[in-house]
Design an enzyme around this catalytic site. Structure first.
Site, PDB file in Angstrom:
ATOM      1  N   CYS A   1      12.023 -25.245   3.670  1.00 45.48           N
ATOM      2  CA  CYS A   1      10.812 -25.840   3.097  1.00 45.48           C
ATOM      3  C   CYS A   1      10.884 -25.973   1.579  1.00 45.48           C
ATOM      4  O   CYS A   1      11.451 -25.121   0.907  1.00 45.48           O
ATOM      5  CB  CYS A   1       9.605 -24.979   3.410  1.00 45.48           C
TER       6      CYS A   1
ATOM      7  N   TRP B   1      10.419 -27.195   7.159  1.00 46.16           N
ATOM      8  CA  TRP B   1      11.518 -26.898   8.094  1.00 46.16           C
ATOM      9  C   TRP B   1      10.914 -25.949   9.105  1.00 46.16           C
ATOM     10  O   TRP B   1      10.605 -24.802   8.798  1.00 46.16           O
ATOM     11  CB  TRP B   1      12.665 -26.257   7.329  1.00 46.16           C
TER      12      TRP B   1
ATOM     13  N   GLU C   1      36.436 -22.981   8.104  1.00 48.19           N
ATOM     14  CA  GLU C   1      35.612 -23.858   7.269  1.00 48.19           C
ATOM     15  C   GLU C   1      35.720 -25.309   7.769  1.00 48.19           C
ATOM     16  O   GLU C   1      34.727 -26.032   7.808  1.00 48.19           O
ATOM     17  CB  GLU C   1      36.043 -23.719   5.802  1.00 48.19           C
TER      18      GLU C   1
ATOM     19  N   ARG D   1      17.295 -29.710   0.741  1.00 48.47           N
ATOM     20  CA  ARG D   1      17.118 -28.365   1.274  1.00 48.47           C
ATOM     21  C   ARG D   1      17.041 -28.362   2.798  1.00 48.47           C
ATOM     22  O   ARG D   1      17.227 -27.321   3.421  1.00 48.47           O
ATOM     23  CB  ARG D   1      15.840 -27.743   0.698  1.00 48.47           C
TER      24      ARG D   1
ATOM     25  N   LYS E   1      19.717 -26.610   3.491  1.00 48.71           N
ATOM     26  CA  LYS E   1      20.676 -26.312   2.429  1.00 48.71           C
ATOM     27  C   LYS E   1      20.467 -24.903   1.898  1.00 48.71           C
ATOM     28  O   LYS E   1      21.406 -24.165   1.650  1.00 48.71           O
ATOM     29  CB  LYS E   1      20.477 -27.333   1.299  1.00 48.71           C
TER      30      LYS E   1
ATOM     31  N   GLU F   1      28.801 -29.009  11.714  1.00 42.99           N
ATOM     32  CA  GLU F   1      27.558 -29.188  10.947  1.00 42.99           C
ATOM     33  C   GLU F   1      27.125 -30.649  10.881  1.00 42.99           C
ATOM     34  O   GLU F   1      25.955 -30.956  11.049  1.00 42.99           O
ATOM     35  CB  GLU F   1      27.770 -28.742   9.489  1.00 42.99           C
TER      36      GLU F   1
ATOM     37  N   HIS G   1      45.532 -15.850  23.923  1.00 47.54           N
ATOM     38  CA  HIS G   1      44.637 -14.857  24.505  1.00 47.54           C
ATOM     39  C   HIS G   1      43.332 -15.475  24.994  1.00 47.54           C
ATOM     40  O   HIS G   1      42.347 -14.762  25.170  1.00 47.54           O
ATOM     41  CB  HIS G   1      44.354 -13.747  23.485  1.00 47.54           C
TER      42      HIS G   1
ATOM     43  N   LYS H   1      32.534 -27.485   9.080  1.00 51.47           N
ATOM     44  CA  LYS H   1      32.175 -28.797   8.526  1.00 51.47           C
ATOM     45  C   LYS H   1      31.985 -29.798   9.653  1.00 51.47           C
ATOM     46  O   LYS H   1      31.018 -30.544   9.685  1.00 51.47           O
ATOM     47  CB  LYS H   1      33.252 -29.329   7.558  1.00 51.47           C
TER      48      LYS H   1
ATOM     49  N   ASN I   1       6.187 -21.825   2.031  1.00 50.40           N
ATOM     50  CA  ASN I   1       7.601 -21.695   2.378  1.00 50.40           C
ATOM     51  C   ASN I   1       7.808 -20.254   2.814  1.00 50.40           C
ATOM     52  O   ASN I   1       7.351 -19.344   2.145  1.00 50.40           O
ATOM     53  CB  ASN I   1       8.440 -22.012   1.126  1.00 50.40           C
ATOM     54  N   GLY I   2       8.459 -20.037   3.959  1.00 42.46           N
ATOM     55  CA  GLY I   2       8.703 -18.663   4.411  1.00 42.46           C
ATOM     56  C   GLY I   2       7.967 -18.356   5.709  1.00 42.46           C
ATOM     57  O   GLY I   2       7.527 -19.267   6.411  1.00 42.46           O
TER      58      GLY I   2
HETATM   59  C1  G6P Z   1      23.102 -22.753   4.598  1.00 40.08           C
HETATM   60  C2  G6P Z   1      23.840 -24.006   4.160  1.00 40.08           C
HETATM   61  C3  G6P Z   1      25.332 -23.725   4.090  1.00 40.08           C
HETATM   62  C4  G6P Z   1      25.598 -22.544   3.176  1.00 40.08           C
HETATM   63  C5  G6P Z   1      24.799 -21.309   3.604  1.00 40.08           C
HETATM   64  C6  G6P Z   1      24.869 -20.207   2.561  1.00 40.08           C
HETATM   65  O1  G6P Z   1      23.411 -22.464   5.906  1.00 40.08           O
HETATM   66  O2  G6P Z   1      23.585 -25.060   5.056  1.00 40.08           O
HETATM   67  O3  G6P Z   1      25.986 -24.865   3.575  1.00 40.08           O
HETATM   68  O4  G6P Z   1      26.954 -22.245   3.194  1.00 40.08           O
HETATM   69  O5  G6P Z   1      23.419 -21.649   3.742  1.00 40.08           O
HETATM   70  O6  G6P Z   1      24.259 -20.676   1.382  1.00 40.08           O
HETATM   71  P1  G6P Z   1      24.528 -20.111  -0.053  1.00 40.08           P
HETATM   72  O7  G6P Z   1      23.645 -20.926  -0.936  1.00 40.08           O
HETATM   73  O8  G6P Z   1      24.122 -18.661  -0.022  1.00 40.08           O
HETATM   74  O9  G6P Z   1      25.965 -20.273  -0.347  1.00 40.08           O
END
Ligand code: G6P
Length: 611
Positions: free
Chosen positions: A2, A75, A484, A27, A606, A491, A507, A488, A100-101
């Site tokens: 949010c 959100w 990673e 965000r 985000k 996501e 395994h 990606k 927010n929260g």
């Molecule tokens: C969210 C974002 C990710 C990020 C993670 C940690 O899940 O979508 O892209 O890696 O938070 O965020 P930070 O700001 O703590 O690196």
């Protein structure tokens, strides 16, 4: 997650608030809304499911005119993403609130308020706060007091902003968890979840701390602590400009951020790493040098992509500095009993510096005997930076795409600097360190060469777009690189992807391998190469199709079921940074071909400011 914007001005605030929401889109959110108090003391609002542009269209059709307002991107946590659950929420139209929260004790409060005759229109926890504030406003007639009294009854982590018909001319906002900043204009003041929302109107900000309430008026801003005492807070001028969050000629922010990596990496090296000189600590905070000299173990804690950076650093720390390192996701760490090794450093990694689990882990770490908390972070004004004794900033610039790219590679560069500093303090061979510094300094050029693979990877992506699954393999420090890459892809393209250390294939995951399962492998020319090649043969023998990112001289040949993508070499131990780049591009182009929302993928945020 949010986003909140609000303001009190001499001019119409609608467009300022909508632009603020647009700048908070990164965000992550599923609905948006705005409420404006007009000059006759009536609150009007628009709310829409979907993008901010839908809300802007509603505002074009039917403009909201007024000089005070609040706005929100939601959100969903409590209640599905519907228009009725979107913020701002009203209490009989006298109060409008954005939040927010999570308000954890919303259920008993809701029951109590219903018994007292308050009618609920949504499934949200937020509406509870709206009615609670309205109830206190009836008694006090003062919105600030009403918010102070209401928040004393709330449990959980939240940031709120409120306007009231009965007490116009002010926005009251408070913070107990998620971030909140005040923007100082001339004859106008604003609040928001982050500075980016307000850059078009000001560059002067003050950061609200947990437990504080802020009274925002046209001519003044007053911050109160938990006990109701006035707090003096320094106003800081942000180095960011409004244009820093523009997409430029790129199709998506993610694409722009991938291509910005050579620059972001060189900015993170600038002034810190020189080939012929031992590293000078650029770590902010007193005693940084002494802390690093006495560090005998490291506990790394982070979330998401930042966690993967930590996993790579573990290999570096143990190999180069010869000290034990543990890495854990923050949501697990914060609730676990810890056995802390003597002279341990607590190291957090975060792009935003606002991730709730990471911040909670920092709090939890205070119970243990760590010698210090070091944060590697991209946002100098963030909560994490403010709550850590030591800070090493990454200079990636604002990252807008939800899928983290340049924040990750700059974190790796900062982590290598910490590793070199610790190794240096522990008497590592200067010729080895010099070599490592040289490799770091070459990274921007080598990343440029990795980016030249873009057209090739764009074509390759056509072979992924219709797949339901993908497997990523790596060994050693390249296993987290594979993790990673898998993250990606899932996501942003919604393709199920998993990463395995290549030696684990036999395994279990080998059972999944057939012609429909693309297998992506990361194959640098290192001591594990021959082992990895044997693992790749296991895939080939089962009819799986391999896509191998390999350095020249790896001795791998193209053939049926074997696609080789030749990587630039020369980065030595820093090469995980380089190998990450084509995996980012692969996810990006696959998502573009699939037509997903690359910068704001479904269900993700985000900046995750709730637990
Ligand atoms: C969210 C974002 C990710 C990020 C993670 C940690 O899940 O979508 O892209 O890696 O938070 O965020 P930070 O700001 O703590 O690196």
């Amino acid at each position: 997650m949010c986003g909140i914007v609000g303001g009190v001005a001499e001019r119409n605030v609608q467009d300022i608030l909508l632009e603020g929401l647009r700048r908070l889109e990164y965000r992550g959110y599923d609905s948006a809304g705005i409420a404006v108090l007009d000059d006759h003391g009536v609150i009007h609002r628009h709310r829409r499911v979907g993008k901010v542009v839908e809300l802007s269209n509603a505002a074009i059709q039917s403009p909201l005119v007024g000089r005070i307002g609040i706005a929100h991107t939601r959100w969903a946590t409590h209640g599905s993403p519907t228009q009725g659950n979107a913020h701002p929420h009203f209490s009989t139209r006298r109060i409008a609130i954005v939040h927010n929260g999570i308000i954890e004790n919303h259920a008993p409060l809701r029951e109590e308020l219903i018994r007292q005759g308050y009618a609920f229109e949504s499934d949200t926890d937020t509406e509870v706060a709206a009615h609670l504030i309205a109830r206190h406003l009836d008694h006090t007639g003062d919105l600030l007091k009403a918010v102070q009294q209401a928040t004393a009854e709330l449990e959980g982590a939240y940031a709120l902003a409120v306007i009231a018909q009965d007490d116009p001319d002010r926005v009251i906002a408070c913070r107990n968890g998620p971030p909140l900043v005040v923007g100082y204009g001339i004859g106008e003041h604003f609040i928001a979840s982050d500075v980016q929302a307000l850059l078009p109107v000001t560059q002067r900000f003050a950061f609200i701390e947990n437990g504080e309430i802020v009274d925002v008026r046209r001519d003044r801003v007053t911050i109160y602590d938990r006990g109701g005492e006035i707090v003096e807070r320094e106003i800081k001028t942000s180095a960011l400009s409004a244009g820093a969050v523009d997409r430029g000629a790129y199709r998506h922010f993610m694409q722009k951020e991938i291509f910005e990596q050579p620059y972001a990496v060189s900015e993170t090296l600038e002034g810190r790493v020189v080939a012929d000189r031992p590293l000078a600590a650029e770590i902010l905070g007193s005693d940084a040098a002494a802390v690093l000299a006495s560090t005998r173990a490291v506990q790394i804690v982070a979330c998401g992509t930042s966690y993967h950076a930590g996993l790579i650093a573990r290999y570096w720390l143990e190999e180069l500095a010869g000290i034990p390192c543990q890495v854990e996701v923050a949501s697990e760490y914060r609730y676990r009993h810890h056995v802390v090794l003597p002279d341990s450093l607590f190291l957090t990694l975060s792009q935003s510096g606002e991730t709730a689990d990471t911040l909670a882990a920092v709090q939890a770490s205070r119970e243990d005997a760590y010698i210090a908390r070091l944060a590697i972070c991209n946002v100098p004004e963030s909560s994490l930076v403010r709550e850590s004794e030591l800070v090493l900033l990454t200079h990636a610039g604002p990252e807008i795409g939800v899928a983290s790219t340049k924040a990750f590679t700059t974190q790796l560069v900062a982590l290598m600097q910490v590793v070199l500093l610790v190794a240096q303090k522990r008497g590592a061979d200067e010729s080895v360190l010099k070599n490592l510094r040289g490799e770091l300094l070459h990274l921007p050029q080598i990343i440029e060469r990795a980016l030249e693979l873009d057209p090739l990877i764009e074509r390759l992506a056509e072979r992924f777009v219709d797949r339901g699954h993908a497997l990523f393999l790596g060994r050693g420090a390249y296993y987290p690189v594979a993790m990673e890459g898998a993250l990606k892809l899932k996501e942003i393209s919604y393709i199920h992807a998993e990463a395995y250390p290549a030696g684990e294939l036999k395994h279990g995951p080998l059972a999944l391998v057939d012609a429909d399962m693309p297998v992506i492998a990361v194959a640098p020319n290192n001591a594990m190469l021959e082992k990895l090649k044997s693992n790749l043969e296991e895939v080939r023998a089962r009819g799986g199709e391999l896509f191998v990112f390999a350095e020249p001289g790896a001795g791998l040949c193209e053939g049926p079921g074997m696609n080789i993508i030749e990587m630039p070499s020369g980065a030595g131990m820093s090469a995980p940074v380089v190998f990450t780049v084509p995996l980012q591009l692969l996810a990006y182009h696959t998502a573009v071909l699939k037509g997903t929302d690359v910068d704001q993928p479904r269900n993700l945020a985000k900046s995750v400011t709730v637990e």
